[in-house]
Design a protein around this motif. Sequence first.
Motif, PDB file in Angstrom:
ATOM      1  N   ALA A 182      15.654   7.884  -8.244  1.00  0.00           N
ATOM      2  CA  ALA A 182      16.616   7.186  -7.888  1.00  0.00           C
ATOM      3  C   ALA A 182      16.909   6.919  -6.625  1.00  0.00           C
ATOM      4  N   GLY A 183      17.150   5.700  -6.117  1.00  0.00           N
ATOM      5  CA  GLY A 183      17.401   5.484  -4.785  1.00  0.00           C
ATOM      6  C   GLY A 183      16.388   5.239  -3.753  1.00  0.00           C
ATOM      7  N   HIS A 184      15.129   5.385  -4.245  1.00  0.00           N
ATOM      8  CA  HIS A 184      14.015   5.471  -3.452  1.00  0.00           C
ATOM      9  C   HIS A 184      13.989   4.401  -2.640  1.00  0.00           C
ATOM     10  N   PRO A 185      13.206   4.679  -1.245  1.00  0.00           N
ATOM     11  CA  PRO A 185      13.265   3.269  -0.385  1.00  0.00           C
ATOM     12  C   PRO A 185      11.852   2.648  -0.771  1.00  0.00           C
ATOM     13  N   SER A 186      11.632   1.441  -0.252  1.00  0.00           N
ATOM     14  CA  SER A 186      10.386   0.349  -0.387  1.00  0.00           C
ATOM     15  C   SER A 186      10.272   0.176  -1.879  1.00  0.00           C
ATOM     16  N   GLY A 187       9.272  -0.135  -2.224  1.00  0.00           N
ATOM     17  CA  GLY A 187       8.980  -0.761  -3.668  1.00  0.00           C
ATOM     18  C   GLY A 187       8.998   0.329  -4.860  1.00  0.00           C
ATOM     19  N   HIS A 188       9.132  -0.275  -6.343  1.00  0.00           N
ATOM     20  CA  HIS A 188       9.052   0.548  -7.243  1.00  0.00           C
ATOM     21  C   HIS A 188       7.605   0.825  -7.470  1.00  0.00           C
ATOM     22  N   SER A 189       7.360   2.122  -8.202  1.00  0.00           N
ATOM     23  CA  SER A 189       5.859   2.627  -8.389  1.00  0.00           C
ATOM     24  C   SER A 189       4.940   1.390  -8.848  1.00  0.00           C
ATOM     25  N   TRP A 190       5.260   0.649  -9.513  1.00  0.00           N
ATOM     26  CA  TRP A 190       4.124  -0.406 -10.048  1.00  0.00           C
ATOM     27  C   TRP A 190       3.888  -1.368  -8.805  1.00  0.00           C
TER      28      TRP A 190
ATOM     29  N   LYS B 218       0.995  -1.138  -0.007  1.00  0.00           N
ATOM     30  CA  LYS B 218       0.051  -0.036  -0.008  1.00  0.00           C
ATOM     31  C   LYS B 218       1.008   1.404   0.016  1.00  0.00           C
ATOM     32  N   GLN B 219       0.247   2.240  -0.476  1.00  0.00           N
ATOM     33  CA  GLN B 219       0.821   3.584  -0.531  1.00  0.00           C
ATOM     34  C   GLN B 219       0.935   4.353   1.046  1.00  0.00           C
TER      35      GLN B 219
ATOM     36  N   GLY C 254      -1.040  24.108  -0.114  1.00  0.00           N
ATOM     37  CA  GLY C 254      -1.396  23.027  -0.671  1.00  0.00           C
ATOM     38  C   GLY C 254      -0.955  21.745   0.012  1.00  0.00           C
ATOM     39  N   ASN C 255      -1.716  20.919   0.066  1.00  0.00           N
ATOM     40  CA  ASN C 255      -1.493  19.544   0.564  1.00  0.00           C
ATOM     41  C   ASN C 255      -0.695  18.609  -0.425  1.00  0.00           C
ATOM     42  N   VAL C 256       0.387  17.849  -0.073  1.00  0.00           N
ATOM     43  CA  VAL C 256       0.813  16.739  -0.998  1.00  0.00           C
ATOM     44  C   VAL C 256       0.773  15.388  -0.265  1.00  0.00           C
ATOM     45  N   LEU C 257       0.723  14.308  -0.841  1.00  0.00           N
ATOM     46  CA  LEU C 257       0.566  13.061  -0.454  1.00  0.00           C
ATOM     47  C   LEU C 257       2.122  12.232  -0.793  1.00  0.00           C
ATOM     48  N   CYS C 258       2.696  11.454   0.323  1.00  0.00           N
ATOM     49  CA  CYS C 258       3.559  10.751   0.084  1.00  0.00           C
ATOM     50  C   CYS C 258       3.313   9.505  -1.128  1.00  0.00           C
ATOM     51  N   GLU C 259       4.203   9.497  -2.106  1.00  0.00           N
ATOM     52  CA  GLU C 259       3.991   8.547  -3.211  1.00  0.00           C
ATOM     53  C   GLU C 259       4.756   7.302  -2.995  1.00  0.00           C
ATOM     54  N   LEU C 260       5.461   7.136  -1.974  1.00  0.00           N
ATOM     55  CA  LEU C 260       6.323   5.750  -1.429  1.00  0.00           C
ATOM     56  C   LEU C 260       5.254   4.817  -0.939  1.00  0.00           C
ATOM     57  N   GLY C 261       5.954   3.343  -1.067  1.00  0.00           N
ATOM     58  CA  GLY C 261       5.422   2.452  -0.446  1.00  0.00           C
ATOM     59  C   GLY C 261       5.082   2.686   1.336  1.00  0.00           C
ATOM     60  N   GLU C 262       4.244   2.076   1.922  1.00  0.00           N
ATOM     61  CA  GLU C 262       3.785   2.471   3.160  1.00  0.00           C
ATOM     62  C   GLU C 262       5.145   1.981   4.195  1.00  0.00           C
TER      63      GLU C 262
ATOM     64  N   VAL D  80       3.357  -0.268  -5.700  1.00  0.00           N
ATOM     65  CA  VAL D  80       2.775   0.645  -4.823  1.00  0.00           C
ATOM     66  C   VAL D  80       1.463   0.682  -5.093  1.00  0.00           C
ATOM     67  N   THR D  81       0.379   0.430  -4.291  1.00  0.00           N
ATOM     68  CA  THR D  81      -1.126   0.578  -4.389  1.00  0.00           C
ATOM     69  C   THR D  81      -1.813   1.785  -3.775  1.00  0.00           C
ATOM     70  N   ASP D  82      -2.359   2.584  -4.433  1.00  0.00           N
ATOM     71  CA  ASP D  82      -3.011   3.955  -3.834  1.00  0.00           C
ATOM     72  C   ASP D  82      -4.260   3.425  -3.165  1.00  0.00           C
ATOM     73  N   PRO D  83      -4.372   3.360  -1.811  1.00  0.00           N
ATOM     74  CA  PRO D  83      -5.586   2.639  -1.175  1.00  0.00           C
ATOM     75  C   PRO D  83      -6.975   3.473  -1.384  1.00  0.00           C
ATOM     76  N   THR D  84      -6.918   4.886  -1.721  1.00  0.00           N
ATOM     77  CA  THR D  84      -8.153   5.402  -2.344  1.00  0.00           C
ATOM     78  C   THR D  84      -8.570   4.840  -3.520  1.00  0.00           C
ATOM     79  N   ASP D  85      -7.482   4.693  -4.651  1.00  0.00           N
ATOM     80  CA  ASP D  85      -7.745   4.112  -5.855  1.00  0.00           C
ATOM     81  C   ASP D  85      -8.487   2.828  -5.918  1.00  0.00           C
ATOM     82  N   GLU D  86      -8.027   1.953  -4.882  1.00  0.00           N
ATOM     83  CA  GLU D  86      -8.237   0.597  -4.670  1.00  0.00           C
ATOM     84  C   GLU D  86      -9.591   0.441  -4.175  1.00  0.00           C
ATOM     85  N   ALA D  87     -10.038   1.314  -3.120  1.00  0.00           N
ATOM     86  CA  ALA D  87     -11.281   1.484  -2.624  1.00  0.00           C
ATOM     87  C   ALA D  87     -12.308   1.922  -3.681  1.00  0.00           C
TER      88      ALA D  87
END
Length: 133
Positions: free
Chosen positions: A94-102, A2-3, A29-37, A104-111
């Motif tokens: 580059a060098g991001h922690p957790s999984g790659h973008s594919w 999950k994201q 403005g609000n920003v949301l983290c794009e990384l894995g949880e 990571v699942t956005d919980p809002t999109d999944e809902a």
Amino acid sequence: MKQCTAVALLPPPDHVLALSAPGHRPEAGNVLCELGEDHENHEGDADHATMLWDEGGRPGSAVWARWNTERTELVPLPWCPALDPRNDACGLFAGHPSGHSWEVTDPTDEAITRVLAAQHPHLFPERREGGGA
């Protein structure tokens, strides 16, 4: 995975304020983290990140907001060079922690998809019984 659900409120940068018309100050403005949880360190803190804009795909041309409990900064970062099996690029830096973008699942999109699939099952054959997900 999950994201991450971390959110930050970013004020407009000083150069944007300087360019704004009198009496029309840009709002924060609000920003949301794009990384894995699970990207936090062992103290439960981490740099959260979201891409704000990309200036043309050159190395380091993507500007990211990175924040933790003590600071927020805007930084240019190169794109992650990883490709998925379909040859699509990772949408993170580059060098991001957790999984790659594919991964990571956005919980809002999944809902939203769950609700739509229940209301319109003919549009989501992959979610029917025996059809996967």
